[in-house]
Design a protein around this motif. Structure first.
Motif, mmCIF file in Angstrom:
data_model
loop_
_atom_site.group_PDB
_atom_site.id
_atom_site.type_symbol
_atom_site.label_atom_id
_atom_site.label_comp_id
_atom_site.label_asym_id
_atom_site.label_seq_id
_atom_site.Cartn_x
_atom_site.Cartn_y
_atom_site.Cartn_z
ATOM 1 N N ARG A 109 -10.039 81.460 24.733
ATOM 2 C CA ARG A 109 -9.504 82.699 24.154
ATOM 3 C C ARG A 109 -8.646 83.461 25.159
ATOM 4 N NH1 ARG A 109 -14.970 83.149 22.213
ATOM 5 N NH2 ARG A 109 -15.042 82.778 19.950
ATOM 6 N N ASN A 110 -9.069 83.418 26.416
ATOM 7 C CA ASN A 110 -8.388 84.202 27.443
ATOM 8 C C ASN A 110 -7.326 83.422 28.221
ATOM 9 O OD1 ASN A 110 -9.795 87.036 27.858
ATOM 10 N ND2 ASN A 110 -11.399 85.588 27.307
ATOM 11 N N MET A 111 -7.218 82.114 27.951
ATOM 12 C CA MET A 111 -6.232 81.301 28.670
ATOM 13 C C MET A 111 -5.542 80.349 27.689
ATOM 14 S SD MET A 111 -8.356 80.525 32.221
ATOM 15 C CE MET A 111 -6.905 79.844 33.061
ATOM 16 N N LYS A 112 -5.007 80.931 26.637
ATOM 17 C CA LYS A 112 -4.396 80.135 25.571
ATOM 18 C C LYS A 112 -3.159 79.371 26.020
ATOM 19 C CE LYS A 112 -6.170 82.971 21.797
ATOM 20 N NZ LYS A 112 -5.855 83.902 20.673
ATOM 21 N N ASP A 113 -2.587 79.806 27.134
ATOM 22 C CA ASP A 113 -1.419 79.092 27.647
ATOM 23 C C ASP A 113 -1.822 77.830 28.417
ATOM 24 O OD1 ASP A 113 -2.640 80.712 29.594
ATOM 25 O OD2 ASP A 113 -0.823 80.681 30.836
ATOM 26 N N GLN A 114 -3.122 77.700 28.704
ATOM 27 C CA GLN A 114 -3.611 76.568 29.483
ATOM 28 C C GLN A 114 -4.383 75.546 28.642
ATOM 29 O OE1 GLN A 114 -3.196 76.112 32.869
ATOM 30 N NE2 GLN A 114 -1.962 77.967 33.023
ATOM 31 N N PHE A 115 -5.093 76.030 27.610
ATOM 32 C CA PHE A 115 -6.013 75.164 26.867
ATOM 33 C C PHE A 115 -5.856 75.303 25.357
ATOM 34 C CE2 PHE A 115 -8.380 76.690 30.717
ATOM 35 C CZ PHE A 115 -8.280 75.505 31.446
ATOM 36 N N LYS A 116 -6.129 74.184 24.677
ATOM 37 C CA LYS A 116 -6.135 74.181 23.208
ATOM 38 C C LYS A 116 -7.369 73.406 22.728
ATOM 39 C CE LYS A 116 -3.563 72.524 19.150
ATOM 40 N NZ LYS A 116 -3.783 73.763 18.387
ATOM 41 N N VAL A 117 -8.117 73.981 21.804
ATOM 42 C CA VAL A 117 -9.298 73.316 21.255
ATOM 43 C C VAL A 117 -8.857 72.340 20.167
ATOM 44 C CG1 VAL A 117 -11.476 73.621 20.009
ATOM 45 C CG2 VAL A 117 -10.789 75.288 21.742
ATOM 46 N N VAL A 118 -9.279 71.079 20.288
ATOM 47 C CA VAL A 118 -8.890 70.060 19.301
ATOM 48 C C VAL A 118 -10.091 69.460 18.575
ATOM 49 C CG1 VAL A 118 -6.744 69.449 20.463
ATOM 50 C CG2 VAL A 118 -8.861 68.273 21.115
ATOM 51 N N GLY A 119 -11.300 69.904 18.919
ATOM 52 C CA GLY A 119 -12.479 69.406 18.233
ATOM 53 C C GLY A 119 -13.696 70.229 18.578
ATOM 54 N N LEU A 120 -14.578 70.428 17.583
ATOM 55 C CA LEU A 120 -15.782 71.227 17.780
ATOM 56 C C LEU A 120 -16.969 70.547 17.104
ATOM 57 C CD1 LEU A 120 -14.324 74.731 16.812
ATOM 58 C CD2 LEU A 120 -15.014 74.071 19.118
ATOM 59 N N SER A 121 -18.137 70.623 17.739
ATOM 60 C CA SER A 121 -19.367 70.167 17.081
ATOM 61 C C SER A 121 -20.458 71.195 17.305
ATOM 62 C CB SER A 121 -19.818 68.807 17.621
ATOM 63 O OG SER A 121 -20.493 68.942 18.857
ATOM 64 N N ALA A 122 -21.402 71.265 16.363
ATOM 65 C CA ALA A 122 -22.537 72.189 16.485
ATOM 66 C C ALA A 122 -23.763 71.555 15.843
ATOM 67 C CB ALA A 122 -22.218 73.519 15.819
ATOM 68 N N ASN A 123 -24.915 72.020 16.278
ATOM 69 C CA ASN A 123 -26.173 71.448 15.787
ATOM 70 C C ASN A 123 -26.901 72.353 14.811
ATOM 71 O OD1 ASN A 123 -28.442 69.636 15.739
ATOM 72 N ND2 ASN A 123 -29.510 71.031 17.100
ATOM 73 N N LYS A 124 -26.743 73.688 14.959
ATOM 74 C CA LYS A 124 -27.604 74.589 14.200
ATOM 75 C C LYS A 124 -26.899 75.464 13.180
ATOM 76 C CE LYS A 124 -31.291 74.802 17.652
ATOM 77 N NZ LYS A 124 -32.059 75.657 18.582
ATOM 78 N N SER A 125 -25.738 76.003 13.527
ATOM 79 C CA SER A 125 -25.114 76.978 12.634
ATOM 80 C C SER A 125 -23.826 76.432 12.017
ATOM 81 C CB SER A 125 -24.821 78.277 13.388
ATOM 82 O OG SER A 125 -24.170 79.192 12.530
#
Length: 364
Positions: free
Chosen positions: A22-38
């Motif tokens: 969120r704070n370094m959008k010029d450096q990183f991009k999220v391309v996949g997410l996993s979760a177990n509970k919610s």
């Protein structure tokens, strides 16, 4: 711009990783997410980050395999808790994706096999535990051949000064009041009885290919010095920062570079530092970990499995705090001389240890 896959995105490690993005959008991009509970939280995060692929635990192994393969990530953060984090680590590395590893069990259970997979697929394993991140960075700077001893720091947890005869009466609520770190329940319990530090000793031996008698644990209540190395000339070098997991996560995400970022600069003038020897007789899980590291083979698998069963039983109020090391001791007293040559053998030894631990739990 690095493409990041976050496994266990709603846990403490995953949440910290997403805060970095969120704070370094010029450096990183999220391309996949996993979760177990919610599932709802996963859906919201997918929308927030414009993430093309998300996975909930009910989608199973095939879903996880597909998520990782199709993510086209540069690096994956594995924040999955417990032994469940082993297979995600393997799948990440098999896809040639660098692994920012916060899952201790991957190393404790199967590091030799996992490292082989990483080497075969030209992927890096970057430790995210604050202690191992510190050691990694220090050994990179000073060269591992110049390191005589690794000194791992421990906060001492909420019971650092509690008399031994009082430990049997502590509650789950007491154990979850960690003085410096905000973490998930299981790792917080592990910190209270020093099992977490024991796992980190085993990790250090494996990650840095060092004998257990070359590893020391130092209680450091402020959690500012994350670990140290003693070089062959007797000098000690340390890594210092606030007790915030964003620091080691960011270190892994940026490696091998060091970049300006949004995290506050550490002000050493605002802190006093103190160090003590650990109470090995009062918190025997740390002593048992050194034993497991020295015995090797499947003993570290047994230590991890037995502790996980006992710690979760304590959280569920099915045993007392001081029952945790008793169960681990009983399990370690069995023969663990098999050297697993495959992941199936690792999982078999893990199941054997858990079965023994459950049997011992039932006797209490």
């Amino acid at each position: 711009m690095k493409k990041i896959l976050v496994l266990g995105c709603t846990g403490s490690i995953g949440s910290s990783t997403l805060d970095i993005v969120r704070n370094m959008k010029d450096q990183f991009k999220v391309v996949g997410l996993s979760a177990n509970k919610s599932k709802e939280a996963l859906s919201q995060l997918g929308k927030e980050f414009g993430c093309p692929t998300t996975l909930f635990s009910e989608d199973g192994y095939d879903g996880l395999k597909k998520l990782i393969a199709e993510s086209n990530a540069d690096i994956a953060v594995n924040g999955v808790a417990g032994a469940a984090g082993l297979m995600p680590s393997i799948l990440v590395l098999e896809n040639g994706i660098d692994l920012a590893l916060a899952n201790k069990e991957t190393v404790v259970m199967a590091y030799a096999l996992v490292k082989k997979i990483a080497d075969e697929h030209h992927a890096k394993i970057l430790p995210v535990d604050s202690e191992h991140s510190a050691i990694f960075n220090l050994t990179q700077r000073f060269d591992a051949k110049n390191v005589a001893t690794i000194l791992i720091t421990a906060s001492g947890g909420p019971f650092r000064e509690l008399p031994k005869d009082k430990l049997k009466d502590v509650t789950v609520e007491d154990a979850l009041k960690h003085p410096t770190w905000k973490m998930g329940k299981k790792i917080t319990i592990d910190s209270a009885d020093l099992a977490n530090k024991g796992l980190e000793v085993i990790e250090a031996c494996k990650l840095f290919d060092i004998a257990s008698d070359k590893v020391e644990v130092v209680v450091h209540p402020q959690s500012i010095v994350h670990s140290m190395i003693r070089t062959k000339d007797g000098e000690i070098y340390a890594q210092l920062s606030e007790p915030d997991m964003k620091h080691p996560i960011l270190s892994a995400l940026l490696w091998p570079e060091y970049k300006e970022n949004y995290l506050p600069h550490f002000d050493i003038t605002k802190h006093s530092l103190s160090f003590f020897e650990p109470r090995l007789e009062d918190f025997p899980l740390l002593k048992y970990a050194f034993e497991a590291a020295e015995r090797g083979k499947s003993t570290t698998i047994a230590y991890n499995a037995a502790n996980e069963v006992a710690a979760l039983a304590f959280i569920d109020k099915k045993c007392g705090f001081t029952d945790i090391p008793k169960i681990v001791r009983k399990v370690l007293d069995y023969n663990w001389d098999i050297e697993p040559s495959s992941i199936d053998e690792v999982l078999s030894e893990d199941k054997k240890a858990r079965d023994i631990a459950y049997a011992e739990l039932a006797k209490l």
